[in-house]
Design an enzyme around this catalytic site. Structure first.
Site, PDB file in Angstrom:
ATOM      1  N   LYS A 185       0.873  -1.181   0.000  1.00 40.68           N
ATOM      2  CA  LYS A 185       0.000   0.000   0.000  1.00 40.68           C
ATOM      3  C   LYS A 185       0.911   1.232   0.000  1.00 40.68           C
ATOM      4  O   LYS A 185       1.296   1.738   1.055  1.00 40.68           O
ATOM      5  CB  LYS A 185      -0.890  -0.043   1.255  1.00 40.68           C
ATOM      6  CG  LYS A 185      -2.165   0.746   1.176  1.00 40.68           C
ATOM      7  CD  LYS A 185      -2.012   2.204   0.887  1.00 40.68           C
ATOM      8  CE  LYS A 185      -1.343   2.975   2.000  1.00 40.68           C
ATOM      9  NZ  LYS A 185      -1.115   4.419   1.620  1.00 40.68           N
ATOM     10  N   GLU A 259       8.565   1.407  11.567  1.00 39.05           N
ATOM     11  CA  GLU A 259       9.736   2.273  11.342  1.00 39.05           C
ATOM     12  C   GLU A 259       9.203   3.696  11.317  1.00 39.05           C
ATOM     13  O   GLU A 259       8.550   4.102  10.358  1.00 39.05           O
ATOM     14  CB  GLU A 259      10.396   1.933   9.994  1.00 39.05           C
ATOM     15  CG  GLU A 259      10.982   0.540   9.909  1.00 39.05           C
ATOM     16  CD  GLU A 259      12.258   0.392  10.721  1.00 39.05           C
ATOM     17  OE1 GLU A 259      12.779   1.409  11.212  1.00 39.05           O
ATOM     18  OE2 GLU A 259      12.722  -0.744  10.882  1.00 39.05           O
ATOM     19  N   CYS A 293      14.058  10.193   7.601  1.00 36.27           N
ATOM     20  CA  CYS A 293      13.777   9.888   9.004  1.00 36.27           C
ATOM     21  C   CYS A 293      15.033   9.971   9.871  1.00 36.27           C
ATOM     22  O   CYS A 293      14.951  10.252  11.057  1.00 36.27           O
ATOM     23  CB  CYS A 293      13.155   8.507   9.111  1.00 36.27           C
ATOM     24  SG  CYS A 293      14.130   7.250   8.273  1.00 36.27           S
ATOM     25  N   GLU A 392       9.782  16.486  14.796  1.00 34.08           N
ATOM     26  CA  GLU A 392      10.352  16.189  13.483  1.00 34.08           C
ATOM     27  C   GLU A 392       9.843  17.213  12.464  1.00 34.08           C
ATOM     28  O   GLU A 392       8.643  17.319  12.239  1.00 34.08           O
ATOM     29  CB  GLU A 392       9.930  14.780  13.075  1.00 34.08           C
ATOM     30  CG  GLU A 392      10.560  14.326  11.796  1.00 34.08           C
ATOM     31  CD  GLU A 392      10.191  12.887  11.469  1.00 34.08           C
ATOM     32  OE1 GLU A 392       8.993  12.553  11.543  1.00 34.08           O
ATOM     33  OE2 GLU A 392      11.097  12.107  11.148  1.00 34.08           O
TER      34      GLU A 392
HETATM   35  P1  NAD Z   1       2.463   8.987   7.257  1.00 38.76           P
HETATM   36  O1  NAD Z   1       2.493   8.314   8.576  1.00 38.76           O
HETATM   37  O2  NAD Z   1       1.554  10.127   7.076  1.00 38.76           O
HETATM   38  O3  NAD Z   1       2.087   7.944   6.113  1.00 38.76           O
HETATM   39  C1  NAD Z   1       2.798   6.747   5.924  1.00 38.76           C
HETATM   40  C2  NAD Z   1       1.923   5.750   5.210  1.00 38.76           C
HETATM   41  O4  NAD Z   1       0.820   5.423   6.048  1.00 38.76           O
HETATM   42  C3  NAD Z   1       1.326   6.254   3.897  1.00 38.76           C
HETATM   43  O5  NAD Z   1       1.249   5.193   2.986  1.00 38.76           O
HETATM   44  C4  NAD Z   1      -0.059   6.694   4.309  1.00 38.76           C
HETATM   45  O6  NAD Z   1      -0.971   6.683   3.228  1.00 38.76           O
HETATM   46  C5  NAD Z   1      -0.405   5.642   5.342  1.00 38.76           C
HETATM   47  N1  NAD Z   1      -1.398   6.027   6.339  1.00 38.76           N
HETATM   48  C6  NAD Z   1      -1.700   7.266   6.785  1.00 38.76           C
HETATM   49  N2  NAD Z   1      -2.651   7.179   7.732  1.00 38.76           N
HETATM   50  C7  NAD Z   1      -2.958   5.871   7.878  1.00 38.76           C
HETATM   51  C8  NAD Z   1      -3.855   5.143   8.704  1.00 38.76           C
HETATM   52  N3  NAD Z   1      -4.658   5.750   9.583  1.00 38.76           N
HETATM   53  N4  NAD Z   1      -3.882   3.790   8.589  1.00 38.76           N
HETATM   54  C9  NAD Z   1      -3.080   3.146   7.729  1.00 38.76           C
HETATM   55  N5  NAD Z   1      -2.208   3.788   6.918  1.00 38.76           N
HETATM   56  C10 NAD Z   1      -2.142   5.131   6.994  1.00 38.76           C
HETATM   57  O7  NAD Z   1       3.992   9.386   6.937  1.00 38.76           O
HETATM   58  P2  NAD Z   1       4.562  10.128   5.652  1.00 38.76           P
HETATM   59  O8  NAD Z   1       4.243  11.577   5.778  1.00 38.76           O
HETATM   60  O9  NAD Z   1       4.173   9.405   4.426  1.00 38.76           O
HETATM   61  O10 NAD Z   1       6.135   9.883   5.855  1.00 38.76           O
HETATM   62  C11 NAD Z   1       6.922  10.664   6.663  1.00 38.76           C
HETATM   63  C12 NAD Z   1       7.147  10.000   8.010  1.00 38.76           C
HETATM   64  O11 NAD Z   1       7.720   8.709   7.813  1.00 38.76           O
HETATM   65  C13 NAD Z   1       8.138  10.750   8.863  1.00 38.76           C
HETATM   66  O12 NAD Z   1       7.669  10.799  10.183  1.00 38.76           O
HETATM   67  C14 NAD Z   1       9.388   9.909   8.769  1.00 38.76           C
HETATM   68  O13 NAD Z   1      10.263  10.049   9.846  1.00 38.76           O
HETATM   69  C15 NAD Z   1       8.831   8.535   8.680  1.00 38.76           C
HETATM   70  N6  NAD Z   1       9.820   7.621   8.097  1.00 38.76           N
HETATM   71  C16 NAD Z   1      10.435   6.708   8.912  1.00 38.76           C
HETATM   72  C17 NAD Z   1      11.410   5.856   8.391  1.00 38.76           C
HETATM   73  C18 NAD Z   1      12.098   4.848   9.263  1.00 38.76           C
HETATM   74  O14 NAD Z   1      12.671   3.916   8.708  1.00 38.76           O
HETATM   75  N7  NAD Z   1      12.068   4.960  10.568  1.00 38.76           N
HETATM   76  C19 NAD Z   1      11.755   5.944   7.053  1.00 38.76           C
HETATM   77  C20 NAD Z   1      11.123   6.894   6.255  1.00 38.76           C
HETATM   78  C21 NAD Z   1      10.139   7.729   6.793  1.00 38.76           C
END
Ligand code: NAD
Length: 494
Positions: A185, A259, A293, A392
């Site tokens: 997804k 993550e 991240c 962040e």
């Molecule tokens: P996000 O949490 O908004 O979204 C991540 C994913 O989750 C997307 O596919 C989104 O569509 C989905 N999503 C959103 N709400 C959901 C819900 N209620 N239920 C199920 N899925 C849902 O994050 P983002 O803005 O896409 O990415 C940025 C974030 O990701 C930052 O906080 C960053 O630090 C983190 N990140 C962490 C790592 C790591 O390895 N630790 C790596 C990359 C990014």
């Protein structure tokens, strides 16, 4: 019908990839992806409904329960995975360029993370599974026990937009190696590039249903988390969403790996070589326009060399070339979306209202009116309790914080809800390693920061649960089964 990603191809993605076929969406929702550097429309991606997700999960379930994938030999799975990697390799240039256009990642970096790394990871996990101890026979008190490691089952893989190809393969590769089936997804913001996995799966001859792809918004994504036929969730994204998913998986007694976000510290020790430090800033603090991240957005500087460090970070930030990420000379591209740009500018405005000192940047770059650009920005004299030091930002905004002595540096670095990454800069590597051991983060670099794909990666505290990468990641996609059997029934038993 197959889609091909080429410079001239229509980028609209109107179907999902389910059960080895292109599936027509059940709903009418779609997401318009705009090019981050120009704000021009790039392509439209259909978004799945709860029903579409259900179809994809049932396809993955059938492939797991009835198909050969979960029971084929590790060698056969490895061979398919190598073909998958080779198919991705043919598309490195087009995929890397597409991701740069979607999320603003500088092209050289995109080629490494969205092009080369996924290919390498498919091959790496193929090699690992061929040599993985999936079964052993142990003597027990009254016979023997077959200790077997089986695929955990149907995996729901939910990925963010910042490193869309690499992070998807962090999940897909160990899952496929273990014999799992997957529903990927992807994030709507980078849904267009996800379809390269469908092309590669077809080319590699991956059996139908083993990998399914459905971009979706929040509600349909949540239905994947909750679906009764899903066995495990592998999530990368924000801590806020990760917390919800973790709580739901707890209720469902469903394993999950999370993550999540970070607010990492880069500790410059008083004996640091500042040339080394400045060279490392690109990887530690400004990678992918700091939409990373692991971004080390807190730089801890010893009071004795404070202004020297502030000047070095300022000069580095000023020296970045901001512009269209497709230009190989550009080292800082735009934010991925308008919302992301506004969020980053909001943090800058908040910091301006504190005692922190704006050293460089602080707005949008002159002459770049189109595209979601933010000036590389440095604040000095930031209090570690300020929002800028605790939350962040996910953009190129760096806080420099003074400290007095190594213990103080360790205390400030650990004074964070997060624990994902960090670095220590010193001319004495042993001293640096000793300080690194005291920082509660899943990864930390000494005199450089660069993710090692062959070693476990993940977070402590609010940065997550579980690890990706390295051979260790496979264990998150396997379950133990102990079969107690009498010794004489077991060929090879002692
Ligand atoms: P996000 O949490 O908004 O979204 C991540 C994913 O989750 C997307 O596919 C989104 O569509 C989905 N999503 C959103 N709400 C959901 C819900 N209620 N239920 C199920 N899925 C849902 O994050 P983002 O803005 O896409 O990415 C940025 C974030 O990701 C930052 O906080 C960053 O630090 C983190 N990140 C962490 C790592 C790591 O390895 N630790 C790596 C990359 C990014």
């Amino acid at each position: 019908m197959t889609h091909t990603l080429s410079a001239t191809a229509e980028l609209d993605r109107t179907n999902f990839y389910i059960d080895g076929r292109w599936a027509t969406p059940k709903g009418a929702e779609s997401y318009q992806v705009n090019e981050a550097a120009t704000e021009e429309p790039l392509g439209t991606a259909a978004l799945g409904t709860v029903e579409d997700v259900d179809t994809a999960v049932r396809s993955a379930r059938a492939a797991l329960d009835d198909g050969p994938w979960s029971t084929t030999s590790a060698a056969e799975r490895a061979a398919t995975m190598r073909r998958f990697g080779d198919a991705l390799a043919k598309r490195i240039d087009s995929t890397s360029r597409l991701v740069s256009r979607e999320n603003g990642m500088p092209i050289t970096m995109s080629t490494a993370f969205n092009g080369t790394a996924p290919v390498g990871l498919m091959h790496m996990y193929a090699d690992i599974i061929e040599n993985y101890p999936l079964e052993e026979i142990r003597q027990s008190l009254s016979g023997a026990t077959i200790v077997s490691r089986k695929p955990v089952g149907v995996v729901g893989a939910i990925t963010p937009w910042n490193y869309p190809q690499a992070i998807a393969v962090f999940k897909i590769a160990p899952a496929l190696a273990a014999g799992c089936t997957v529903v990927l997804k992807p994030s709507p913001e980078t849904a267009l590039d996800a379809y390269v996995f469908a092309e590669a799966a077809e080319e590699a001859g991956l059996p139908a249903g083993v990998l399914n792809i459905v971009p979706a918004g929040r509600d349909a994504s949540w239905s994947l988390v909750q679906h009764e036929l899903v066995d495990k969730i592998a999530f990368t994204g924000s801590t806020a969403v990760g917390r919800l998913i973790g709580a739901e998986c707890g209720r469902l007694v469903r394993p999950c790996t999370l993550e999540l976000g970070g607010k990492s510290a880069s500790i410059v020790l008083d004996d640091a070589d500042l040339t080394t430090f400045v060279t490392g800033l690109a990887g530690a603090s400004f990678m992918n326009n700091s939409q990373t991240c692991t971004t080390q957005s807190r730089i801890l500087a010893p009071r004795s060399r404070y202004e020297e460090v502030v000047d070095a970070v300022r000069d580095f930030a000023r020296g970045l070339t901001v512009g269209n990420p497709l230009d190989p000379a550009v080292t800082c591209g735009p934010m991925a979306t308008r919302a992301q740009k506004e969020r980053v500018l909001g943090y800058i405005e908040t910091a301006k209202g504190t005692d922190a000192r704006l050293v460089t940047g602080g707005g949008t770059p002159r002459g770049l009116d189109r595209g979601w650009f933010v000036e590389p920005t440095v604040f000095a004299d930031v209090n570690n309790r300020d929002r800028l030091a605790q939350e962040e930002v996910f953009g190129p905004v760096i806080a420099v914080i003074p400290y007095d002595g190594d213990d103080d540096a360790v205390r400030i670095a650990n004074d964070s809800q997060y624990g994902l990454a960090g670095s220590v800069w010193t001319s004495d590597e042993d001293r640096g390693i000793a300080v690194a051991r005291r920082i509660r983060t899943g990864t930390i670099g000494v005199n450089y920061y660069d993710i090692d794909l062959g070693s476990p990666f993940g977070g402590m505290k609010d940065s997550g649960i579980g690890r990706e990468l390295g051979p260790e990641a496979i264990s998150h996609y396997l379950e133990y089964q102990s079969i107690y059997a009498s010794a004489h029934q077991l060929p090879g038993a002692q």
